[in-house]
Design an enzyme around this catalytic site. Structure first.
Site, PDB file in Angstrom:
ATOM      1  N   ARG A  65      66.754 118.384  15.132  1.00 48.76           N
ATOM      2  CA  ARG A  65      66.806 117.016  15.332  1.00 48.76           C
ATOM      3  C   ARG A  65      64.777 116.851  15.551  1.00 48.76           C
ATOM      4  O   ARG A  65      64.898 116.609  16.939  1.00 48.76           O
ATOM      5  CB  ARG A  65      67.116 115.880  16.085  1.00 48.76           C
ATOM      6  CG  ARG A  65      69.174 115.780  15.735  1.00 48.76           C
ATOM      7  CD  ARG A  65      69.464 114.780  16.421  1.00 48.76           C
ATOM      8  NE  ARG A  65      70.989 114.113  15.895  1.00 48.76           N
ATOM      9  CZ  ARG A  65      71.381 114.869  16.530  1.00 48.76           C
ATOM     10  NH1 ARG A  65      72.346 115.824  17.564  1.00 48.76           N
ATOM     11  NH2 ARG A  65      73.297 113.789  15.874  1.00 48.76           N
ATOM     12  N   ARG A 106      65.899 119.689  10.389  1.00 46.27           N
ATOM     13  CA  ARG A 106      66.150 118.752   9.030  1.00 46.27           C
ATOM     14  C   ARG A 106      64.610 117.563   9.895  1.00 46.27           C
ATOM     15  O   ARG A 106      63.982 117.745  10.398  1.00 46.27           O
ATOM     16  CB  ARG A 106      67.173 117.757  10.268  1.00 46.27           C
ATOM     17  CG  ARG A 106      67.364 116.403   9.323  1.00 46.27           C
ATOM     18  CD  ARG A 106      68.302 115.494  10.007  1.00 46.27           C
ATOM     19  NE  ARG A 106      68.172 114.796  11.516  1.00 46.27           N
ATOM     20  CZ  ARG A 106      68.824 114.062  12.362  1.00 46.27           C
ATOM     21  NH1 ARG A 106      70.485 113.659  11.309  1.00 46.27           N
ATOM     22  NH2 ARG A 106      68.176 113.332  13.033  1.00 46.27           N
ATOM     23  N   ASN A 128      78.385 110.788  12.143  1.00 41.98           N
ATOM     24  CA  ASN A 128      78.053 109.681  13.087  1.00 41.98           C
ATOM     25  C   ASN A 128      77.118 108.335  12.302  1.00 41.98           C
ATOM     26  O   ASN A 128      77.987 107.267  12.132  1.00 41.98           O
ATOM     27  CB  ASN A 128      76.885 109.926  13.852  1.00 41.98           C
ATOM     28  CG  ASN A 128      76.710 111.022  14.933  1.00 41.98           C
ATOM     29  OD1 ASN A 128      77.978 111.945  14.882  1.00 41.98           O
ATOM     30  ND2 ASN A 128      76.324 111.917  15.149  1.00 41.98           N
ATOM     31  N   ASP A 129      76.901 109.107  11.661  1.00 43.61           N
ATOM     32  CA  ASP A 129      76.605 107.477  10.547  1.00 43.61           C
ATOM     33  C   ASP A 129      77.160 107.529   9.393  1.00 43.61           C
ATOM     34  O   ASP A 129      77.471 105.968   8.980  1.00 43.61           O
ATOM     35  CB  ASP A 129      74.854 108.240   9.645  1.00 43.61           C
ATOM     36  CG  ASP A 129      74.134 107.539  10.878  1.00 43.61           C
ATOM     37  OD1 ASP A 129      73.608 106.919  11.524  1.00 43.61           O
ATOM     38  OD2 ASP A 129      72.790 108.601  11.031  1.00 43.61           O
ATOM     39  N   ARG A 182      76.610 102.044  15.643  1.00 50.49           N
ATOM     40  CA  ARG A 182      76.960 102.905  16.419  1.00 50.49           C
ATOM     41  C   ARG A 182      76.298 102.944  17.990  1.00 50.49           C
ATOM     42  O   ARG A 182      76.653 103.591  19.185  1.00 50.49           O
ATOM     43  CB  ARG A 182      76.418 104.475  15.619  1.00 50.49           C
ATOM     44  CG  ARG A 182      75.106 104.747  16.119  1.00 50.49           C
ATOM     45  CD  ARG A 182      75.174 105.916  15.222  1.00 50.49           C
ATOM     46  NE  ARG A 182      74.974 107.257  15.578  1.00 50.49           N
ATOM     47  CZ  ARG A 182      73.885 108.273  14.996  1.00 50.49           C
ATOM     48  NH1 ARG A 182      73.355 108.051  14.027  1.00 50.49           N
ATOM     49  NH2 ARG A 182      73.918 108.617  15.703  1.00 50.49           N
ATOM     50  N   CYS A 212      77.569 118.218  10.991  1.00 52.96           N
ATOM     51  CA  CYS A 212      77.079 118.441  12.104  1.00 52.96           C
ATOM     52  C   CYS A 212      77.041 116.626  13.123  1.00 52.96           C
ATOM     53  O   CYS A 212      76.436 116.753  14.011  1.00 52.96           O
ATOM     54  CB  CYS A 212      75.492 118.847  11.420  1.00 52.96           C
ATOM     55  SG  CYS A 212      74.869 117.193  10.865  1.00 52.96           S
TER      56      CYS A 212
HETATM   57  C1  PEP Z   1      74.732 112.415  11.785  1.00 54.85           C
HETATM   58  O1  PEP Z   1      74.919 110.926  11.619  1.00 54.85           O
HETATM   59  O2  PEP Z   1      75.916 112.280  12.149  1.00 54.85           O
HETATM   60  C2  PEP Z   1      73.835 112.635  12.624  1.00 54.85           C
HETATM   61  C3  PEP Z   1      74.316 114.301  13.056  1.00 54.85           C
HETATM   62  O3  PEP Z   1      72.880 112.591  12.810  1.00 54.85           O
HETATM   63  P1  PEP Z   1      71.950 111.844  12.902  1.00 54.85           P
HETATM   64  O4  PEP Z   1      73.777 111.644  14.931  1.00 54.85           O
HETATM   65  O5  PEP Z   1      71.218 112.354  13.741  1.00 54.85           O
HETATM   66  O6  PEP Z   1      72.457 110.454  13.364  1.00 54.85           O
HETATM   67 MG    MG Z   2      73.010 110.224  11.268  1.00 50.35          MG
END
Ligand code: PEP
Ligand code: MG
Length: 589
Positions: free
Chosen positions: A304, A341, A467-468, A478, A521
């Site tokens: 990241r 990324r 996550n997103d 979130r 991821c």
């Molecule tokens: C996700 O969104 O799952 C991700 C890996 O990116 P981040 O948590 O940095 O938004």
């Molecule tokens: Mg994300």
């Protein structure tokens, strides 16, 4: 009396320590232990700062114009009185002498104590005087700036006294990152969700943490003993000796489990039916590669890079600085694949507040739906190309995959490739060597799942950011603890999108006629309770924090993909909570 507070568990394990209460504004001051024997010198620093502030207030008062309202002089008198108050002078010195806190830390610790007693006052006039105390402390902190480091969180040193745990209303991901080499054995925040970026960084520190504990920073007092139960999201303030003993035993047991897992570091990640599974590491900074290698990661699945852009006083990292960081990751990983990324600035990861770069752009009402990730990069192509050039140059040092976050539109995809071409041309024109890269898309917006044929055609790989994906599929912020109960990675809609993405990617060929690699991821990849489900859906590449890798590997080693595939399909076929729970139980059996 012992008190229990419930929050959201984000990082496993238990810890017992003394509370250090901080508000986010005050995280900016240095927190470190002074050397034994230097206490009086530190008290002298405080004394000198008080003298400087007193002189400052005298000057201010002396320079008041004749026609200034009389309240102004009275106001300055109040500040002078506060400055001489033993609660500020003597008791702050007490934190220095007894705890060996540096003067800035001692002042903010004492401010929390004073602020609490003001909050408890019935008289509203007196209650409002808290602001005066805060202003006097701010002046003192400013005066201390002249006599030592103010912004030295990075210099946090190990305690040789009681273990400490940090309790704050909120901690930004950038502040959390500064605690990587810190002295804190646990974290508690009032706000935040399980996959907020603050929680993700806390997890990467691999120490117990609880977020969304709502009232914690109000109920817990400076220096209270607290137990943080990171497995169950529980805090116990002022625990009884029996509870303490119970947690000590649990801590020992979880230490033993971790030790046992370490034996799997060199074991190939292969299922019972012989399927090879790629277990990769998520990192935030180049230094994290050491933990990735120690966990036996097959490479880096997500770097990241936005964290390189945080905690900076002024300018963003230039091309050479970025190049050095990316090259270091590739070199440290010694030929293993590395996925980097491009920046995901925005939403709950704004740039440092002290940074005036594009100041004020992150005050929008819905930052998670705003100028974030690739949208942010494309809105400043020159800045984007600095990162792309640095990446292309670093690719000479090892197998590099560039990952683009939060894509949803064909236009974004075209612009991204155009910028990449331009970056290559710029390097050629400058005679700079650069290497070949694979380019991948993050799938983290439901719209991108529905556009998969486009993504699969143009990219070398895709990485699912669950996550997103959960956040945007269920319309749940979130980072908002008030809706955290609705943030559900097992929601049938999320599982449908996930299953669909993995299935479509398998067997797909891109325009180069090559298969498209797919991985996950997001935090789901690092949850050992979900490993079987993801394997059953066909996933063979997982990227997670190094601390989670061995627990996931253990699940992989026990799994039989041929058996799990129909069971995972059965989960996907269920929409009612009860029948889905039964299908999940069959998968876990
Ligand atoms: C996700 O969104 O799952 C991700 C890996 O990116 P981040 O948590 O940095 O938004
Ligand atoms: Mg994300």
């Amino acid at each position: 009396m012992s008190v229990q507070i419930f929050g959201i568990p984000v990082s496993r394990g238990v810890t017992v320590g003394r509370a250090v209460l901080l508000t986010s504004a005050r995280l900016d001051v240095a927190h470190y232990f002074i050397e034994p024997g230097t206490e009086e010198r530190e008290v002298d620093r405080l004394r000198a700062a008080r003298a400087a502030v007193r002189a400052e207030l005298d000057t201010l008062q002396g320079e008041l114009p004749d026609d200034a309202p009389p309240e102004l002089s009275a106001f300055i008198d109040v500040h002078k009185m506060l400055l001489d108050d033993p609660h500020i002078g003597r008791e702050t010195a007490g934190w220095i002498r007894q705890r060996r806190y540096n003067a800035e830390w001692a002042l903010t610790a004492q401010l929390e104590v004073i602020a609490r007693s003001f909050d408890e006052m019935d008289d509203s006039y007196l209650r409002e005087r808290k602001a005066d105390v805060e202003q006097v402390v701010e002046r003192l902190l400013y005066a201390l700036l002249g006599s030592g480091p103010l912004r030295a969180n990075a210099a946090l040193r190990g305690a040789n006294g009681d273990p400490l745990v940090l309790v704050a209303h909120d901690i930004s991901p950038a502040d959390m990152l500064q605690f990587k080499q810190g002295v804190f054995g646990g974290f508690v925040t009032d706000v935040g969700g399980k996959t907020s970026h603050t929680a993700i960084v806390a997890r990467s520190l691999d120490i117990p943490a609880v977020v969304g504990a709502r009232e914690a920073s109000r109920l817990i007092r400076q220096d209270d003993w607290i137990v943080i139960d990171g497995d169950n999201g529980l805090l116990i303030v002022d625990p009884s000796p029996i509870i303490l003993e119970d947690y000590r035993v649990r801590k020992q047991e979880s230490g033993l489990v971790r030790e046992r897992l370490k034996r799997l570091v060199h074991t190939p990640a292969r299922t019972l039916d012989g399927q090879a599974v790629e277990l990769l590491a998520n990192i935030e900074l180049p230094d994290d590669c050491d933990a990735a290698l120690a966990s036996g990661a097959a490479g880096v699945g997500l770097f990241r890079t936005e964290f390189l852009f945080m905690n900076r006083a002024t300018a963003l990292p230039d091309e050479d600085e970025q190049y050095a960081a990316y090259r270091r990751v590739l070199e440290t990983m010694r030929g293993r694949p590395v996925t980097i990324r491009t920046i995901d600035i925005g939403a709950d990861k704004p740039l440092d507040a002290t940074d005036d770069y594009r100041d004020g752009e992150f005050t929008h009402l819905n930052p998670a739906l705003g100028l974030r990730a690739i949208r942010y990069s494309l809105s400043d192509p020159a800045m984007f190309r600095v990162q792309l050039r640095a990446l292309l140059r670093a690719a000479v040092s090892g197998p590099l995959r560039i990952l683009i976050p939060m894509l949803a539109h064909a236009g974004e995809l075209r612009q991204t490739f155009a910028q990449l071409e331009l970056a290559r041309a710029e390097l050629d024109a400058a005679g700079q060597p650069h290497g070949a890269v694979e380019v991948g898309a993050m799938i983290e917006v439901p719209g991108a799942v529905l556009m998969l044929p486009l993504f699969l055609r143009h990219f070398d790989f895709i990485s699912i950011g669950t996550n997103d994906l959960v956040q945007y599929t269920l319309a749940i912020d979130r980072a908002d603890e008030s809706v955290a109960n609705l943030y559900d990675p097992l929601h049938p809609a999320v599982l449908q999108l996930l299953g669909q993405t993995i299935a479509q990617a398998h067997g797909a060929e891109n325009w180069k006629g090559r298969p498209v690699h797919v991985s996950v991821c997001g935090e789901m990849a690092g949850d050992p309770q979900l490993t079987r489900l993801l394997l059953g859906m066909g996933l063979r590449s997982f990227s997670m924090h190094p601390a989670q890798l061995l627990a996931v590997k253990q699940e992989v080693l026990r799994a039989d993909c041929a058996r799990l595939a129909p069971l995972a399909q059965a989960v996907l076929a269920e929409y009612e909570p009860e029948s889905q729970a039964r299908a999940l139980a069959a998968l876990a059996a």
